[in-house]
Motif scaffolding. Structure first.
Motif, PDB file in Angstrom:
ATOM      1  N   THR A   1       0.833  -1.204   0.000  1.00 56.92           N
ATOM      2  CA  THR A   1       0.000   0.000   0.000  1.00 56.92           C
ATOM      3  C   THR A   1       0.868   1.254   0.000  1.00 56.92           C
ATOM      4  O   THR A   1       0.638   2.180  -0.790  1.00 56.92           O
TER       5      THR A   1
ATOM      6  N   GLU B   1       0.986   3.898  -3.013  1.00 55.86           N
ATOM      7  CA  GLU B   1       0.656   5.310  -2.773  1.00 55.86           C
ATOM      8  C   GLU B   1       1.814   6.219  -3.174  1.00 55.86           C
ATOM      9  O   GLU B   1       1.600   7.377  -3.526  1.00 55.86           O
ATOM     10  N   ASN B   2       3.023   5.689  -3.139  1.00 51.83           N
ATOM     11  CA  ASN B   2       4.200   6.449  -3.562  1.00 51.83           C
ATOM     12  C   ASN B   2       4.460   6.319  -5.059  1.00 51.83           C
ATOM     13  O   ASN B   2       5.505   6.733  -5.548  1.00 51.83           O
TER      14      ASN B   2
ATOM     15  N   GLN C   1       0.950  -0.970  -7.411  1.00 50.93           N
ATOM     16  CA  GLN C   1      -0.416  -0.623  -7.804  1.00 50.93           C
ATOM     17  C   GLN C   1      -1.091  -1.809  -8.476  1.00 50.93           C
ATOM     18  O   GLN C   1      -2.258  -2.111  -8.182  1.00 50.93           O
TER      19      GLN C   1
ATOM     20  N   TRP D   1      -6.769   0.887  -8.484  1.00 47.45           N
ATOM     21  CA  TRP D   1      -5.341   0.572  -8.527  1.00 47.45           C
ATOM     22  C   TRP D   1      -4.895   0.205  -9.942  1.00 47.45           C
ATOM     23  O   TRP D   1      -3.815   0.608 -10.377  1.00 47.45           O
TER      24      TRP D   1
END
Length: 192
Positions: free
Chosen positions: A116, A120-121, A127, A150
């Motif tokens: 996660t 998110e980065n 993803q 995603w």
């Protein structure tokens, strides 16, 4: 930044790029040490000083070596440090190692945390992984809309597997109304 540190970072950057050129790791390691006169000890020194790139390189060495350097616990240690320093690629690898139980006890909850964070980065592999996790619904509650979110993020970065998954999702109407034109668009994107 002191001149020596800049030179070391340049050498380490070259090291990381060079690791992916030769066919076998033994050849890579030997050629690298000859070309740049860098040793594992020097790389460890930079990594111990907190250089995330050096930490990532050491993790790669210990994870992918075909000989005496392969050590999953040592690989995990260096990837974890790089991940803790914010490296999204290292965060993904820490997730994989936790998921597979290599270098650390198998722990999906911990793996999901790192997947996660990496996703998110902006890491497209994470993803994609998050999309697959929510699509399959084996270890988390199945959520096709979250899966689609995603997949879209990874596909926007050119990830062909995510594009293919979007084609499937639109074709089957999972997480979105069924749309054969949109499915075809994503399948075509995945082929390019």
């Amino acid at each position: 930044m002191p001149f020596q540190r800049r030179i070391l970072l340049l050498v380490v950057s070259s090291l990381f790029s060079f690791l992916f050129v030769l066919p076998s790791f033994a050849q890579k390691k030997e050629a690298l040490c000859q070309k740049y006169a860098i040793s594992i000890v020097e790389l460890k020194r930079a990594a111990s000083d907190g250089d995330a790139h050096s930490q990532l390189c050491l993790g790669e060495i210990y994870l992918n070596d075909e000989g005496s350097y392969r050590d999953y616990k040592e690989a995990f240690k260096w990837f974890f440090l790089a991940a803790s320093n914010g490296d999204a690629n290292a965060q993904y690898i820490v997730g994989v190692l936790n998921d597979d139980g290599k270098g650390a006890p198998r722990n999906f909850k911990e793996a999901l945390k790192w997947y996660t964070l990496s996703a998110e980065n902006g890491n497209q592999k994470s993803q994609l992984m998050m999309g697959l996790i929510y699509k399959e619904g084996e270890k988390v509650k199945r959520d096709y809309k979250e899966s689609m979110r995603w997949f879209h993020l990874a596909a926007a970065q050119g990830n062909r597997d995510a594009q293919f998954q979007l084609g499937l999702m639109y074709g089957l109407g999972r997480g979105t109304p069924q749309d054969s034109n949109e499915a075809r668009k994503w399948f075509d994107s995945a082929k390019r």
